[in-house]
Design a protein around this motif. Structure first.
Motif, PDB file in Angstrom:
ATOM      1  N   LEU A 107       1.547  -1.070   0.354  1.00 41.19           N
ATOM      2  CA  LEU A 107       0.100   0.001   0.403  1.00 41.19           C
ATOM      3  C   LEU A 107       0.980   1.458  -0.573  1.00 41.19           C
ATOM      4  CD1 LEU A 107      -2.931   1.332   0.171  1.00 41.19           C
ATOM      5  CD2 LEU A 107      -2.788   1.362   2.707  1.00 41.19           C
ATOM      6  N   SER A 108       1.998   1.588   0.888  1.00 40.07           N
ATOM      7  CA  SER A 108       2.624   2.809   0.793  1.00 40.07           C
ATOM      8  C   SER A 108       3.458   2.472  -0.909  1.00 40.07           C
ATOM      9  CB  SER A 108       3.647   2.032   2.059  1.00 40.07           C
ATOM     10  OG  SER A 108       4.656   3.233   2.199  1.00 40.07           O
ATOM     11  N   ALA A 109       3.763   1.722  -1.040  1.00 39.34           N
ATOM     12  CA  ALA A 109       4.835   2.269  -2.703  1.00 39.34           C
ATOM     13  C   ALA A 109       3.484   2.071  -3.610  1.00 39.34           C
ATOM     14  CB  ALA A 109       4.982   0.257  -3.088  1.00 39.34           C
ATOM     15  N   ASP A 110       2.294   1.691  -3.723  1.00 41.34           N
ATOM     16  CA  ASP A 110       1.317   2.239  -4.139  1.00 41.34           C
ATOM     17  C   ASP A 110       1.342   3.739  -4.309  1.00 41.34           C
ATOM     18  OD1 ASP A 110       1.042  -0.232  -5.927  1.00 41.34           O
ATOM     19  OD2 ASP A 110      -1.141  -0.871  -4.855  1.00 41.34           O
ATOM     20  N   ALA A 116       3.208  10.559  -6.795  1.00 36.43           N
ATOM     21  CA  ALA A 116       4.082  10.874  -7.787  1.00 36.43           C
ATOM     22  C   ALA A 116       3.767  10.862  -8.847  1.00 36.43           C
ATOM     23  CB  ALA A 116       5.376   9.604  -8.234  1.00 36.43           C
ATOM     24  N   LEU A 117       2.710  10.097  -9.579  1.00 37.30           N
ATOM     25  CA  LEU A 117       2.505  10.215 -10.607  1.00 37.30           C
ATOM     26  C   LEU A 117       1.534  12.215 -10.693  1.00 37.30           C
ATOM     27  CD1 LEU A 117       0.980   6.963 -11.468  1.00 37.30           C
ATOM     28  CD2 LEU A 117       2.550   8.574 -12.821  1.00 37.30           C
ATOM     29  N   LEU A 118       0.248  12.181 -10.091  1.00 38.38           N
ATOM     30  CA  LEU A 118       0.342  13.184  -9.749  1.00 38.38           C
ATOM     31  C   LEU A 118       0.523  14.662  -9.803  1.00 38.38           C
ATOM     32  CD1 LEU A 118      -2.787  14.859  -9.338  1.00 38.38           C
ATOM     33  CD2 LEU A 118      -2.684  14.027  -6.740  1.00 38.38           C
ATOM     34  N   SER A 119       2.451  14.567  -9.103  1.00 38.34           N
ATOM     35  CA  SER A 119       2.708  15.124  -8.635  1.00 38.34           C
ATOM     36  C   SER A 119       3.542  16.099 -10.496  1.00 38.34           C
ATOM     37  CB  SER A 119       3.859  15.488  -7.557  1.00 38.34           C
ATOM     38  OG  SER A 119       4.934  15.974  -8.446  1.00 38.34           O
ATOM     39  N   ALA A 120       3.689  15.205 -10.978  1.00 38.45           N
ATOM     40  CA  ALA A 120       4.010  15.216 -12.604  1.00 38.45           C
ATOM     41  C   ALA A 120       2.979  15.718 -12.810  1.00 38.45           C
ATOM     42  CB  ALA A 120       4.412  13.495 -12.891  1.00 38.45           C
ATOM     43  N   LEU A 121       1.634  15.213 -12.899  1.00 39.00           N
ATOM     44  CA  LEU A 121       0.681  16.202 -13.344  1.00 39.00           C
ATOM     45  C   LEU A 121       0.305  17.322 -13.173  1.00 39.00           C
ATOM     46  CD1 LEU A 121      -1.701  15.461 -15.546  1.00 39.00           C
ATOM     47  CD2 LEU A 121      -3.270  14.982 -13.764  1.00 39.00           C
ATOM     48  N   ARG A 159      -9.225   7.765  -1.728  1.00 35.53           N
ATOM     49  CA  ARG A 159     -10.512   6.538  -0.735  1.00 35.53           C
ATOM     50  C   ARG A 159     -10.510   5.269  -0.776  1.00 35.53           C
ATOM     51  NH1 ARG A 159     -13.691  11.541  -2.738  1.00 35.53           N
ATOM     52  NH2 ARG A 159     -14.967  10.089  -4.467  1.00 35.53           N
ATOM     53  N   ASN A 160     -10.162   5.152  -1.231  1.00 34.44           N
ATOM     54  CA  ASN A 160      -9.452   4.180  -1.560  1.00 34.44           C
ATOM     55  C   ASN A 160      -8.139   3.143  -1.315  1.00 34.44           C
ATOM     56  OD1 ASN A 160     -11.385   3.296  -3.487  1.00 34.44           O
ATOM     57  ND2 ASN A 160     -10.669   2.754  -5.413  1.00 34.44           N
ATOM     58  N   PHE A 161      -7.353   4.045  -1.037  1.00 34.21           N
ATOM     59  CA  PHE A 161      -6.536   4.273  -0.067  1.00 34.21           C
ATOM     60  C   PHE A 161      -6.659   3.844   1.188  1.00 34.21           C
ATOM     61  CE2 PHE A 161      -3.206   5.311  -3.744  1.00 34.21           C
ATOM     62  CZ  PHE A 161      -2.957   4.138  -4.387  1.00 34.21           C
ATOM     63  N   ALA A 162      -6.989   4.943   1.783  1.00 35.51           N
ATOM     64  CA  ALA A 162      -7.702   4.980   3.562  1.00 35.51           C
ATOM     65  C   ALA A 162      -8.699   4.140   3.891  1.00 35.51           C
ATOM     66  CB  ALA A 162      -8.132   6.831   3.196  1.00 35.51           C
ATOM     67  N   ASP A 163      -9.690   2.936   2.780  1.00 34.26           N
ATOM     68  CA  ASP A 163     -10.199   2.340   3.036  1.00 34.26           C
ATOM     69  C   ASP A 163      -9.690   1.089   3.800  1.00 34.26           C
ATOM     70  OD1 ASP A 163     -12.122   3.784   2.544  1.00 34.26           O
ATOM     71  OD2 ASP A 163     -12.886   2.874   0.621  1.00 34.26           O
ATOM     72  N   THR A 173       1.912   0.814  10.353  1.00 40.28           N
ATOM     73  CA  THR A 173       1.484   1.645   9.579  1.00 40.28           C
ATOM     74  C   THR A 173       1.987   3.198   8.957  1.00 40.28           C
ATOM     75  OG1 THR A 173      -0.945   2.721  10.443  1.00 40.28           O
ATOM     76  CG2 THR A 173      -0.712   0.764   9.256  1.00 40.28           C
ATOM     77  N   GLY A 174       2.965   3.017   9.677  1.00 47.69           N
ATOM     78  CA  GLY A 174       3.243   4.537   9.377  1.00 47.69           C
ATOM     79  C   GLY A 174       4.430   4.999   8.229  1.00 47.69           C
ATOM     80  N   SER A 175       4.467   4.108   7.556  1.00 44.12           N
ATOM     81  CA  SER A 175       5.423   4.316   5.950  1.00 44.12           C
ATOM     82  C   SER A 175       3.709   5.345   5.001  1.00 44.12           C
ATOM     83  CB  SER A 175       6.415   2.822   5.365  1.00 44.12           C
ATOM     84  OG  SER A 175       5.116   2.410   5.272  1.00 44.12           O
ATOM     85  N   VAL A 176       2.963   4.167   5.768  1.00 45.37           N
ATOM     86  CA  VAL A 176       1.410   4.310   4.988  1.00 45.37           C
ATOM     87  C   VAL A 176       1.265   6.225   5.362  1.00 45.37           C
ATOM     88  CG1 VAL A 176      -0.368   3.470   4.317  1.00 45.37           C
ATOM     89  CG2 VAL A 176       1.300   2.058   4.696  1.00 45.37           C
ATOM     90  N   ASP A 177       0.978   5.940   6.502  1.00 45.12           N
ATOM     91  CA  ASP A 177       0.991   7.558   6.904  1.00 45.12           C
ATOM     92  C   ASP A 177       1.782   8.688   6.281  1.00 45.12           C
ATOM     93  OD1 ASP A 177      -1.219   5.891   8.041  1.00 45.12           O
ATOM     94  OD2 ASP A 177      -0.153   6.331   9.983  1.00 45.12           O
ATOM     95  N   ALA A 178       2.790   8.218   5.927  1.00 41.59           N
ATOM     96  CA  ALA A 178       3.749   9.887   5.977  1.00 41.59           C
ATOM     97  C   ALA A 178       3.133   9.874   4.254  1.00 41.59           C
ATOM     98  CB  ALA A 178       4.792   9.184   5.428  1.00 41.59           C
ATOM     99  N   ALA A 179       3.323   8.389   3.401  1.00 40.93           N
ATOM    100  CA  ALA A 179       2.619   8.420   1.814  1.00 40.93           C
ATOM    101  C   ALA A 179       1.520   9.560   1.616  1.00 40.93           C
ATOM    102  CB  ALA A 179       2.889   6.624   1.525  1.00 40.93           C
ATOM    103  N   MET A 180       0.671   8.847   2.726  1.00 45.76           N
ATOM    104  CA  MET A 180      -0.409   9.403   2.726  1.00 45.76           C
ATOM    105  C   MET A 180      -0.644  10.594   2.660  1.00 45.76           C
ATOM    106  SD  MET A 180      -2.844   7.481   1.667  1.00 45.76           S
ATOM    107  CE  MET A 180      -5.104   7.070   2.806  1.00 45.76           C
ATOM    108  N   ALA A 181      -0.575  11.050   4.068  1.00 43.14           N
ATOM    109  CA  ALA A 181       0.140  12.943   3.828  1.00 43.14           C
ATOM    110  C   ALA A 181       0.385  13.083   2.398  1.00 43.14           C
ATOM    111  CB  ALA A 181       0.755  13.181   4.870  1.00 43.14           C
ATOM    112  N   LYS A 182       1.865  13.476   2.276  1.00 40.65           N
ATOM    113  CA  LYS A 182       2.347  13.821   1.472  1.00 40.65           C
ATOM    114  C   LYS A 182       1.532  13.247  -0.253  1.00 40.65           C
ATOM    115  CE  LYS A 182       5.072  11.013  -1.234  1.00 40.65           C
ATOM    116  NZ  LYS A 182       7.287  10.139  -1.978  1.00 40.65           N
TER     117      LYS A 182
END
Length: 210
Positions: A107-110, A116-121, A159-163, A173-182
């Motif tokens: 999940l963290s990787a996704d 990254a994709l949204l940032s590039a856009l 939302r699907n990630f958060a679910d 889930t520390g790495s996931v939380d950090a990725a979600m904040a980003k």
């Protein structure tokens, strides 16, 4: 007979409501100037996010009005086998089958990839808006709709990630939380860019009218 009538009405309503995007006049094609390089890159970046999001099951693939009308007329049997069998994101990532720690890593990787994709856009859109190339075309409706649709998709992805998080609460889930904040920051950034594109498009129309 009733289903056939519903099918016809659904198609008619969508046509009247502006759902259709293809001309039904033989030989007719929408007039559109050649798009600039920046616009082409902007639309390509939006398409890449959509492709990745659907290919990797972050969101379900969107289908057109004819599929909707077909289901109304014929029920679920009108769907192809691939449409009926498509996995949800939770199923694809292994919820209920893999251990929570492994799911958290995936999940963290996704989430990081989506960010990254949204940032590039957003960066591509900002470069488009900031370009001082005299040949740059002002934002068209297609540019604005493409970006805003992708922003909506990004919010659905989030939302699907958060679910998934409540289902792996036994893992770190520390790495996931950090990725979600980003990712949240990138969604907020994209909203600001969408506002700028909307203003650019509005100014274009105002200049055309004046």
């Amino acid at each position: 007979m009733l289903k056939s009538g519903i099918f016809v009405m659904a198609v008619a309503v969508c046509a009247l409501g502006g759902c259709a995007t293809v001309s039904v006049i033989p030989g007719a094609a929408p007039a559109e100037k050649t798009i600039s390089l920046q616009q082409s890159e902007l639309r390509a970046a939006a398409a890449e996010f959509t492709q990745e999001a659907t290919d990797r099951h972050w969101i379900a693939k969107e289908h057109g009005v004819m599929r909707f009308a077909r289901v109304l007329a014929h029920g679920g049997d009108a769907l192809g086998e691939g449409e009926r069998a498509r996995e949800t994101y939770a199923e694809m990532i292994g919820v209920g089958h893999r251990d929570a720690a492994s799911i958290a890593l995936s999940l963290s990787a996704d989430v990081n990839d989506a960010s990254a994709l949204l940032s590039a856009l957003s960066q591509t859109a900002q470069s488009f808006l900031a370009s001082d190339d005299p040949d740059r075309m002002i934002t068209t409706r297609a540019d604005l709709v493409s970006f805003e649709r992708t922003l909506v998709q990004a919010q659905r992805v989030r939302r699907n990630f958060a679910d998934i998080l409540p289902q792996i609460d036994t893992a770190d889930t520390g790495s996931v939380d950090a990725a979600m904040a980003k990712f949240d920051r990138q969604v907020d950034r994209a909203r600001g860019v969408a506002d700028r594109l909307a203003r650019d498009y509005t100014n274009r129309n105002a200049q055309a009218v004046s």
